[in-house]
Design a protein around this motif. Structure first.
Motif, PDB file in Angstrom:
ATOM      1  N   GLY A  92      39.246  37.618  36.486  1.00 21.15           N
ATOM      2  CA  GLY A  92      39.847  38.134  37.602  1.00 21.15           C
ATOM      3  C   GLY A  92      41.116  37.610  37.894  1.00 21.15           C
ATOM      4  N   MET A  94      44.134  37.071  41.286  1.00 19.88           N
ATOM      5  CA  MET A  94      44.466  37.144  42.581  1.00 19.88           C
ATOM      6  C   MET A  94      45.781  36.960  43.105  1.00 19.88           C
ATOM      7  N   GLN A 110      44.781  43.921  40.462  1.00 23.28           N
ATOM      8  CA  GLN A 110      43.558  43.237  41.181  1.00 23.28           C
ATOM      9  C   GLN A 110      42.518  44.458  41.074  1.00 23.28           C
ATOM     10  N   ASN A 114      39.473  43.468  38.852  1.00 24.09           N
ATOM     11  CA  ASN A 114      38.555  42.662  39.351  1.00 24.09           C
ATOM     12  C   ASN A 114      37.457  43.785  39.741  1.00 24.09           C
ATOM     13  N   THR A 139      28.048  38.623  37.589  1.00 30.48           N
ATOM     14  CA  THR A 139      29.235  38.738  37.811  1.00 30.48           C
ATOM     15  C   THR A 139      29.973  37.671  38.665  1.00 30.48           C
ATOM     16  N   ALA A 141      31.867  36.875  41.308  1.00 31.57           N
ATOM     17  CA  ALA A 141      32.674  37.493  42.337  1.00 31.57           C
ATOM     18  C   ALA A 141      33.402  36.376  43.252  1.00 31.57           C
ATOM     19  N   SER A 142      33.117  36.406  44.543  1.00 35.31           N
ATOM     20  CA  SER A 142      33.908  35.501  45.289  1.00 35.31           C
ATOM     21  C   SER A 142      33.276  35.376  46.717  1.00 35.31           C
ATOM     22  N   TYR A 155      42.654  41.095  47.379  1.00 27.63           N
ATOM     23  CA  TYR A 155      41.526  40.405  46.516  1.00 27.63           C
ATOM     24  C   TYR A 155      40.211  40.583  47.107  1.00 27.63           C
ATOM     25  N   THR A 158      38.780  43.983  46.919  1.00 27.41           N
ATOM     26  CA  THR A 158      38.253  44.261  45.381  1.00 27.41           C
ATOM     27  C   THR A 158      36.826  43.449  45.428  1.00 27.41           C
ATOM     28  N   LYS A 159      36.647  42.164  45.861  1.00 32.49           N
ATOM     29  CA  LYS A 159      35.313  41.408  45.942  1.00 32.49           C
ATOM     30  C   LYS A 159      34.470  42.410  46.617  1.00 32.49           C
ATOM     31  N   GLU A 281      44.163  36.247  33.062  1.00 32.40           N
ATOM     32  CA  GLU A 281      43.019  36.716  33.878  1.00 32.40           C
ATOM     33  C   GLU A 281      41.784  36.294  33.704  1.00 32.40           C
ATOM     34  N   GLN A 283      39.260  33.242  35.670  1.00 28.64           N
ATOM     35  CA  GLN A 283      38.844  32.695  37.011  1.00 28.64           C
ATOM     36  C   GLN A 283      38.978  31.199  36.504  1.00 28.64           C
TER      37      GLN A 283
END
Length: 283
Positions: A92, A94, A110, A114, A139, A141-142, A155, A158-159, A281, A283
């Motif tokens: 991911g 950002m 992104q 993402n 996955t 994610a966030s 960002y 995308t999440k 890329e 995280q």
């Protein structure tokens, strides 16, 4: 020490595995007895990490936004270890700052990494898993899949997209033996989050997210937020009147525009958005 009974011997492919969260996921998986394929745009770094982890790990070149590259990565992992039991979509990127100052290249990258990267992974891995009647796609994610901090508008978009996509795919795969998990951590101490604020939550370590990934593999769940209270808090906040919700979320959610104002701490990391040859890329 966590039981490794359902991880031991599993064949796991991890994207963005050369640094940060991905590296820690790979390390914990290898320690638990899994065979780990580590993919990253920085293939040399992926191979270096794999060498440090021992014979259960191998590193490969991977650009998740490039479907052919993703397919080649999964094929390489399969040829090395066997059919992939678990795919961990971790890669991911950002960009942080005011929405009207975000470079177009940053917005596009992104979404490419993402969102399209996750979709590439799911559509390439899930059909084979479904045909075998077993498999798991995890996955990373966030918490931004549930919230939208100021300064992270693209960002967060995308999440949110990733969570929506995985929700639909999960329904399509119901009863096939293929599990879907979305891990949604708050701010993690990695290069991706350098210079950002954590709001009311504590700063997480990559090990916290990796532990959640292993726990999900052992006992599959769809949505996992870190810290755990984030999910219930957001659900509770959403039933409040907008004015009350705004007051609550302003206290809980960091303003990243303020956090990175007049700071150059993210400049090296964000060069990847203006220089496509840059890596980072993970995280």
């Amino acid at each position: 020490m966590r039981s490794a009974s359902s991880v031991n011997g599993r064949i796991v492919a991890v994207t963005g595995g050369a640094r940060g969260i991905g590296r820690e996921i790979a390390a914990q998986l290898a320690e638990a007895g899994a065979h780990v394929g580590i993919g990253d745009r920085d293939g040399d770094a992926a191979r270096s990490v794999a060498a440090a982890l021992g014979p259960r790990a191998r590193g490969f070149d991977l650009d998740v936004a490039d479907r052919a590259s993703f397919a080649a990565f999964l094929t390489a992992v399969e040829e090395t270890f066997g059919a992939v039991d678990v795919l961990v979509n971790n890669a991911g990127v950002m960009w942080v700052g005011p929405f009207d100052q975000e470079p177009e290249a940053a917005r596009r990258r992104q979404f490419d990494v993402n969102v399209h990267g996750v979709i590439n992974g799911v559509t390439l891995a899930a059909p084979a898993m479904r045909s075998r009647g077993r498999g798991h796609i995890v996955t990373v994610a966030s918490a931004a899949a549930k919230l939208s901090p100021a300064g992270e508008s693209t960002y967060a978009a995308t999440k949110h997209a990733v969570l929506g996509y995985l929700t639909g795919v999960r329904w399509e795969l119901a009863g096939t033996g293929v599990e879907i998990t979305a891990i949604m951590p708050g701010v993690v101490d990695t290069e991706l989050a350098a210079g950002t604020a954590t709001g009311a939550a504590r700063m997480l370590a990559p090990a916290d997210v990796a532990a959640a990934v292993l726990a999900a593999i052992e006992k599959p769940r769809f949505e996992i937020t870190i810290p755990r209270y984030v999910g219930p808090l957001v659900g509770w906040a959403n039933v409040l009147p907008q004015r009350v919700r705004d007051v609550l979320l302003r206290r809980m959610v960091p303003n990243q525009v303020d956090a990175v104002a007049d700071s150059s701490v993210r400049s090296t990391y964000e060069q990847q958005f203006t220089n496509p040859d840059q890596s980072g890329e993970a995280q």
